[in-house]
Scaffold this motif. Structure first.
Motif, mmCIF file in Angstrom:
data_model
loop_
_atom_site.group_PDB
_atom_site.id
_atom_site.type_symbol
_atom_site.label_atom_id
_atom_site.label_comp_id
_atom_site.label_asym_id
_atom_site.label_seq_id
_atom_site.Cartn_x
_atom_site.Cartn_y
_atom_site.Cartn_z
ATOM 1 N N ARG A 113 9.360 -3.178 -8.127
ATOM 2 C CA ARG A 113 9.010 -3.608 -6.778
ATOM 3 C C ARG A 113 8.564 -5.061 -6.796
ATOM 4 O O ARG A 113 8.006 -5.546 -7.790
ATOM 5 C CB ARG A 113 7.911 -2.720 -6.180
ATOM 6 C CG ARG A 113 6.566 -2.781 -6.886
ATOM 7 C CD ARG A 113 5.607 -1.704 -6.315
ATOM 8 N NE ARG A 113 5.379 -1.920 -4.899
ATOM 9 C CZ ARG A 113 5.034 -0.948 -4.043
ATOM 10 N NH1 ARG A 113 4.895 0.298 -4.482
ATOM 11 N NH2 ARG A 113 4.838 -1.219 -2.773
ATOM 12 N N ASP A 114 8.810 -5.728 -5.673
ATOM 13 C CA ASP A 114 8.373 -7.101 -5.467
ATOM 14 C C ASP A 114 7.613 -7.110 -4.146
ATOM 15 O O ASP A 114 8.239 -7.142 -3.078
ATOM 16 C CB ASP A 114 9.576 -8.041 -5.439
ATOM 17 C CG ASP A 114 9.179 -9.504 -5.342
ATOM 18 O OD1 ASP A 114 8.053 -9.793 -4.914
ATOM 19 O OD2 ASP A 114 10.011 -10.364 -5.677
ATOM 20 N N ASN A 115 6.300 -7.080 -4.236
ATOM 21 C CA ASN A 115 5.500 -6.995 -3.008
ATOM 22 C C ASN A 115 5.621 -8.256 -2.155
ATOM 23 O O ASN A 115 5.518 -8.188 -0.925
ATOM 24 C CB ASN A 115 4.040 -6.733 -3.355
ATOM 25 C CG ASN A 115 3.806 -5.315 -3.855
ATOM 26 O OD1 ASN A 115 4.648 -4.429 -3.669
ATOM 27 N ND2 ASN A 115 2.677 -5.100 -4.503
ATOM 28 N N ALA A 116 5.854 -9.389 -2.781
ATOM 29 C CA ALA A 116 6.007 -10.630 -2.024
ATOM 30 C C ALA A 116 7.250 -10.587 -1.131
ATOM 31 O O ALA A 116 7.280 -11.224 -0.079
ATOM 32 C CB ALA A 116 6.078 -11.819 -2.967
ATOM 33 N N LYS A 117 8.243 -9.813 -1.554
ATOM 34 C CA LYS A 117 9.482 -9.673 -0.780
ATOM 35 C C LYS A 117 9.556 -8.349 -0.046
ATOM 36 O O LYS A 117 10.576 -8.056 0.585
ATOM 37 C CB LYS A 117 10.688 -9.822 -1.706
ATOM 38 C CG LYS A 117 10.818 -11.194 -2.342
ATOM 39 C CD LYS A 117 12.066 -11.288 -3.198
ATOM 40 C CE LYS A 117 12.214 -12.691 -3.793
ATOM 41 N NZ LYS A 117 13.430 -12.802 -4.638
ATOM 42 N N SER A 118 8.516 -7.528 -0.174
ATOM 43 C CA SER A 118 8.505 -6.202 0.455
ATOM 44 C C SER A 118 9.772 -5.425 0.117
ATOM 45 O O SER A 118 10.401 -4.816 0.994
ATOM 46 C CB SER A 118 8.348 -6.324 1.983
ATOM 47 O OG SER A 118 7.114 -6.912 2.306
ATOM 48 N N THR A 119 10.125 -5.443 -1.134
ATOM 49 C CA THR A 119 11.379 -4.845 -1.577
ATOM 50 C C THR A 119 11.158 -4.020 -2.841
ATOM 51 O O THR A 119 10.407 -4.423 -3.730
ATOM 52 C CB THR A 119 12.430 -5.932 -1.838
ATOM 53 O OG1 THR A 119 12.662 -6.670 -0.627
ATOM 54 C CG2 THR A 119 13.753 -5.323 -2.302
ATOM 55 N N VAL A 120 11.835 -2.880 -2.879
ATOM 56 C CA VAL A 120 11.870 -2.068 -4.085
ATOM 57 C C VAL A 120 13.309 -2.022 -4.573
ATOM 58 O O VAL A 120 14.243 -2.043 -3.767
ATOM 59 C CB VAL A 120 11.302 -0.651 -3.833
ATOM 60 C CG1 VAL A 120 12.129 0.110 -2.815
ATOM 61 C CG2 VAL A 120 11.182 0.134 -5.125
ATOM 62 N N LEU B 112 -0.128 5.001 0.052
ATOM 63 C CA LEU B 112 -0.994 5.072 -1.128
ATOM 64 C C LEU B 112 -0.436 6.053 -2.163
ATOM 65 O O LEU B 112 -1.192 6.699 -2.899
ATOM 66 C CB LEU B 112 -2.429 5.443 -0.747
ATOM 67 C CG LEU B 112 -3.168 4.422 0.112
ATOM 68 C CD1 LEU B 112 -4.571 4.921 0.450
ATOM 69 C CD2 LEU B 112 -3.221 3.075 -0.589
ATOM 70 N N GLY B 113 0.864 6.155 -2.165
ATOM 71 C CA GLY B 113 1.494 7.089 -3.077
ATOM 72 C C GLY B 113 1.386 6.670 -4.539
ATOM 73 O O GLY B 113 1.369 5.482 -4.858
ATOM 74 N N GLY C 97 0.445 0.602 -6.522
ATOM 75 C CA GLY C 97 -0.054 -0.502 -7.324
ATOM 76 C C GLY C 97 0.956 -1.012 -8.332
ATOM 77 O O GLY C 97 0.740 -2.048 -8.967
ATOM 78 N N GLY C 98 2.034 -0.273 -8.496
ATOM 79 C CA GLY C 98 3.082 -0.705 -9.417
ATOM 80 C C GLY C 98 2.844 -0.342 -10.870
ATOM 81 O O GLY C 98 3.680 -0.640 -11.723
ATOM 82 N N SER C 99 1.734 0.330 -11.165
ATOM 83 C CA SER C 99 1.409 0.600 -12.563
ATOM 84 C C SER C 99 2.057 1.873 -13.094
ATOM 85 O O SER C 99 2.132 2.067 -14.313
ATOM 86 C CB SER C 99 -0.109 0.705 -12.736
ATOM 87 O OG SER C 99 -0.608 1.770 -11.952
ATOM 88 N N THR C 100 2.500 2.730 -12.189
ATOM 89 C CA THR C 100 3.063 4.019 -12.602
ATOM 90 C C THR C 100 4.469 4.170 -12.052
ATOM 91 O O THR C 100 4.702 3.919 -10.866
ATOM 92 C CB THR C 100 2.202 5.178 -12.069
ATOM 93 O OG1 THR C 100 0.865 5.045 -12.583
ATOM 94 C CG2 THR C 100 2.781 6.515 -12.505
ATOM 95 N N ARG D 277 0.820 -1.222 0.000
ATOM 96 C CA ARG D 277 0.000 0.000 0.000
ATOM 97 C C ARG D 277 0.849 1.265 0.000
ATOM 98 O O ARG D 277 0.315 2.374 0.085
ATOM 99 C CB ARG D 277 -0.918 0.012 1.220
ATOM 100 C CG ARG D 277 -2.011 -1.051 1.178
ATOM 101 C CD ARG D 277 -2.983 -0.819 0.032
ATOM 102 N NE ARG D 277 -4.069 -1.792 0.032
ATOM 103 C CZ ARG D 277 -4.057 -2.887 -0.700
ATOM 104 N NH1 ARG D 277 -3.030 -3.165 -1.492
ATOM 105 N NH2 ARG D 277 -5.089 -3.711 -0.645
ATOM 106 N N TYR D 278 2.140 1.105 -0.132
ATOM 107 C CA TYR D 278 3.025 2.272 -0.142
ATOM 108 C C TYR D 278 3.601 2.516 -1.536
ATOM 109 O O TYR D 278 4.130 1.594 -2.167
ATOM 110 C CB TYR D 278 4.188 2.082 0.836
ATOM 111 C CG TYR D 278 3.809 2.307 2.275
ATOM 112 C CD1 TYR D 278 3.348 1.256 3.063
ATOM 113 C CD2 TYR D 278 3.907 3.565 2.849
ATOM 114 C CE1 TYR D 278 2.991 1.462 4.388
ATOM 115 C CE2 TYR D 278 3.557 3.783 4.172
ATOM 116 C CZ TYR D 278 3.097 2.726 4.930
ATOM 117 O OH TYR D 278 2.746 2.940 6.236
#
Length: 124
Positions: free
Chosen positions: A72-79, A101-102, A54-57, A31-32
């Motif tokens: 970003r990889d949300n499963a790993k909480s890593t950017v 929610l950026g 959301g990773g789209s932008t 959500r970040y």
């Protein structure tokens, strides 16, 4: 409270590549919106790249567009920040930051949490 820890910095020759990672904990990472900023000695912190929650932008500073890629990889909480064709002027401490929610904005004032940074040095 979100904790951010960067890694992957180092010394590289001009034209080389590095991949920075930023591992998040303590919050709902997905959500970040996430951003990368950098600060060189004697200069103000400047925006490098950002990606929406959301990773789209994704959004890039003009000086790195076409050379750097944020993901970003949300499963790993890593950017990640893949940095290619590095130049001496890319030398700085690189910080990642989290924005609830950026949407991938470039203003550092909107980011709520910051990591300590990782040093990137590009030799000529």
């Amino acid at each position: 409270q979100v904790q951010l820890v960067e890694s992957g910095g180092g010394l590289v020759q001009a034209g080389g590549s590095l991949r920075l990672s930023c591992a998040a904990s303590g919050g709902t990472f997905s959500r970040y919106g996430m951003g990368w900023f950098r600060q060189a000695p004697g200069k103000e912190r400047e925006f490098v790249a950002a990606i929406s929650w959301g990773g789209s932008t994704s959004n890039y500073a003009g000086s790195v567009k076409g050379r750097f890629i944020i993901s970003r990889d949300n499963a790993k909480s890593t950017v990640y920040l893949q940095m290619n064709s590095l130049k001496p002027e890319d030398t700085a401490v690189y910080h990642c930051a989290a924005d609830w929610l950026g949407d991938g904005g470039s203003s550092y004032s909107r980011y709520d949490y910051w990591g300590q940074g990782t040093q990137v040095t590009v030799s000529s």
